[in-house]
Enzyme design. Structure first.
Site, mmCIF file in Angstrom:
data_model
loop_
_atom_site.group_PDB
_atom_site.id
_atom_site.type_symbol
_atom_site.label_atom_id
_atom_site.label_comp_id
_atom_site.label_asym_id
_atom_site.label_seq_id
_atom_site.Cartn_x
_atom_site.Cartn_y
_atom_site.Cartn_z
ATOM 1 N N ALA A 195 -3.416 6.820 10.380
ATOM 2 C CA ALA A 195 -4.099 7.247 9.152
ATOM 3 C C ALA A 195 -3.453 6.610 7.930
ATOM 4 O O ALA A 195 -2.790 7.259 7.122
ATOM 5 C CB ALA A 195 -4.077 8.768 9.047
ATOM 6 N N SER B 97 0.835 -1.203 0.000
ATOM 7 C CA SER B 97 0.000 0.000 0.000
ATOM 8 C C SER B 97 0.868 1.251 0.000
ATOM 9 O O SER B 97 1.766 1.396 0.832
ATOM 10 C CB SER B 97 -0.900 0.013 1.237
ATOM 11 O OG SER B 97 -1.571 1.259 1.342
ATOM 12 N N LYS C 145 -2.416 -10.692 17.493
ATOM 13 C CA LYS C 145 -1.453 -9.634 17.788
ATOM 14 C C LYS C 145 -0.878 -9.772 19.197
ATOM 15 O O LYS C 145 0.294 -9.445 19.431
ATOM 16 C CB LYS C 145 -2.102 -8.263 17.596
ATOM 17 C CG LYS C 145 -2.349 -7.906 16.138
ATOM 18 C CD LYS C 145 -1.065 -7.882 15.325
ATOM 19 C CE LYS C 145 -1.281 -7.329 13.924
ATOM 20 N NZ LYS C 145 -0.036 -7.368 13.107
ATOM 21 N N GLY D 187 0.717 2.993 3.475
ATOM 22 C CA GLY D 187 0.738 2.084 4.609
ATOM 23 C C GLY D 187 2.015 2.162 5.422
ATOM 24 O O GLY D 187 3.008 2.780 5.022
ATOM 25 N N ILE D 188 2.004 1.492 6.565
ATOM 26 C CA ILE D 188 3.157 1.471 7.470
ATOM 27 C C ILE D 188 4.335 0.743 6.833
ATOM 28 O O ILE D 188 5.487 1.160 6.985
ATOM 29 C CB ILE D 188 2.757 0.815 8.798
ATOM 30 C CG1 ILE D 188 1.775 1.713 9.551
ATOM 31 C CG2 ILE D 188 3.990 0.527 9.659
ATOM 32 C CD1 ILE D 188 1.129 1.049 10.755
ATOM 33 N N ASP E 41 2.964 -14.956 -0.668
ATOM 34 C CA ASP E 41 1.951 -15.137 0.361
ATOM 35 C C ASP E 41 2.660 -15.725 1.574
ATOM 36 O O ASP E 41 3.045 -16.901 1.576
ATOM 37 C CB ASP E 41 0.851 -16.076 -0.139
ATOM 38 C CG ASP E 41 -0.259 -16.268 0.885
ATOM 39 O OD1 ASP E 41 -0.062 -15.913 2.069
ATOM 40 O OD2 ASP E 41 -1.331 -16.783 0.512
ATOM 41 N N TYR F 86 -8.248 -11.091 15.584
ATOM 42 C CA TYR F 86 -7.136 -10.155 15.389
ATOM 43 C C TYR F 86 -6.414 -9.900 16.703
ATOM 44 O O TYR F 86 -5.177 -9.927 16.768
ATOM 45 C CB TYR F 86 -7.681 -8.853 14.805
ATOM 46 C CG TYR F 86 -6.637 -7.785 14.588
ATOM 47 C CD1 TYR F 86 -5.823 -7.811 13.456
ATOM 48 C CD2 TYR F 86 -6.474 -6.741 15.491
ATOM 49 C CE1 TYR F 86 -4.867 -6.824 13.248
ATOM 50 C CE2 TYR F 86 -5.518 -5.759 15.289
ATOM 51 C CZ TYR F 86 -4.714 -5.805 14.166
ATOM 52 O OH TYR F 86 -3.761 -4.835 13.956
#
Length: 251
Positions: A192, A16, A162, A19-20, A59, A158
């Site tokens: 964000a 992305s 995590k 993205g991070i 993947d 999730y």
């Protein structure tokens, strides 16, 4: 970053543009690292073209594809010295419904664990032998405040994954510290990114800092933990959430 020049860094989940993962790859590249990035779709090649780095589609829920990724990076750049595990949360073309725990079917549960825990486990397991043999390694796992510190209804899969990433981080730090490897985790709050929802953006406004964080701010913390400046930091959980977990009452 101190002494990043020439070191081989692999950043996962960097497809992305907002993205991070891509922000972290950009930070490491700016510090002189030789960067490889990976994601599950062809858009990773667009990010590589922007950054001038190596890209590979994989993947990471599949150990065989992780092995292929590591082989490709080593052939092109050399052994991985810095690993940033950012892949998780969402995967292009795959989605499952969230729900309360008793409503989660086996397939959805397995999906959450595979995407948010196994991806990190597979990559760590693949790079650790080489890092140990060379007596150097930096592993940074992008976890979340959700799971290790807080949670919300409908996020059991999730959150569990995590929280497990935090446990995995500590285990690696303990088992491999004597071989020159540090392993730390970054725990972002409301950030964000391109995938942030309107509800998440509103939640960001209720933090003590009054806004969501940026991918760059998370990336700066990841880059620090990957650097020689953090050579005596291992097993740490670095919270990057604008102070949100400090509050009993939010908004």
């Amino acid at each position: 970053m101190e002494n990043a020049a020439g070191r081989v860094a692999l950043v996962t989940g960097a497809g992305s543009p907002g993205g991070i993962g891509f922000a972290t790859a950009r930070a490491l590249s700016a510090g002189g690292a030789r960067v490889a990035i990976t994601a599950t779709s062809a858009r990773i090649h667009d990010r590589a073209a922007e950054l001038g780095c190596l890209a590979h589609i994989a993947d990471l829920t599949d150990p065989a594809q992780v092995a292929g990724l590591l082989a490709a990076v080593e052939a092109a750049l050399g052994p991985v010295q810095i690993l940033v595990n950012n892949a998780g949360m969402v995967q292009t073309g795959k989605a499952v419904e969230d729900g309360r725990l008793a409503e989660i079917d086996d397939a959805a549960w397995a999906h959450h664990l595979a995407l948010n825990l196994n991806t990190t486990f597979h990559c760590c397991r693949a790079v650790l032998p080489g890092m140990a043999a060379r007596s150097f390694g930096r592993i940074v796992n992008i976890a979340s405040v959700t799971g290790p510190l807080v949670t919300f209804a409908g996020a059991a899969g999730y959150s569990t994954a995590k929280a497990a990433v935090a446990g995995l981080t500590r285990s690696i730090a303990l088992e491999y510290g004597g071989q020159g490897i540090t392993c730390n985790a970054v725990l972002p709050g409301w950030i964000a990114t391109d995938s942030q929802t309107e509800a998440e953006a509103r939640a960001g406004l209720a933090t003590p800092l009054g806004r969501s964080g940026t991918p760059h701010e998370v990336a700066a913390c990841a880059a620090f933990l990957a650097s020689d400046a953090a050579s005596y930091v291992t097993g740490a959980m670095l919270v990057v959430d604008g102070g949100n977990v400090l509050q009993d009452m939010k908004g």
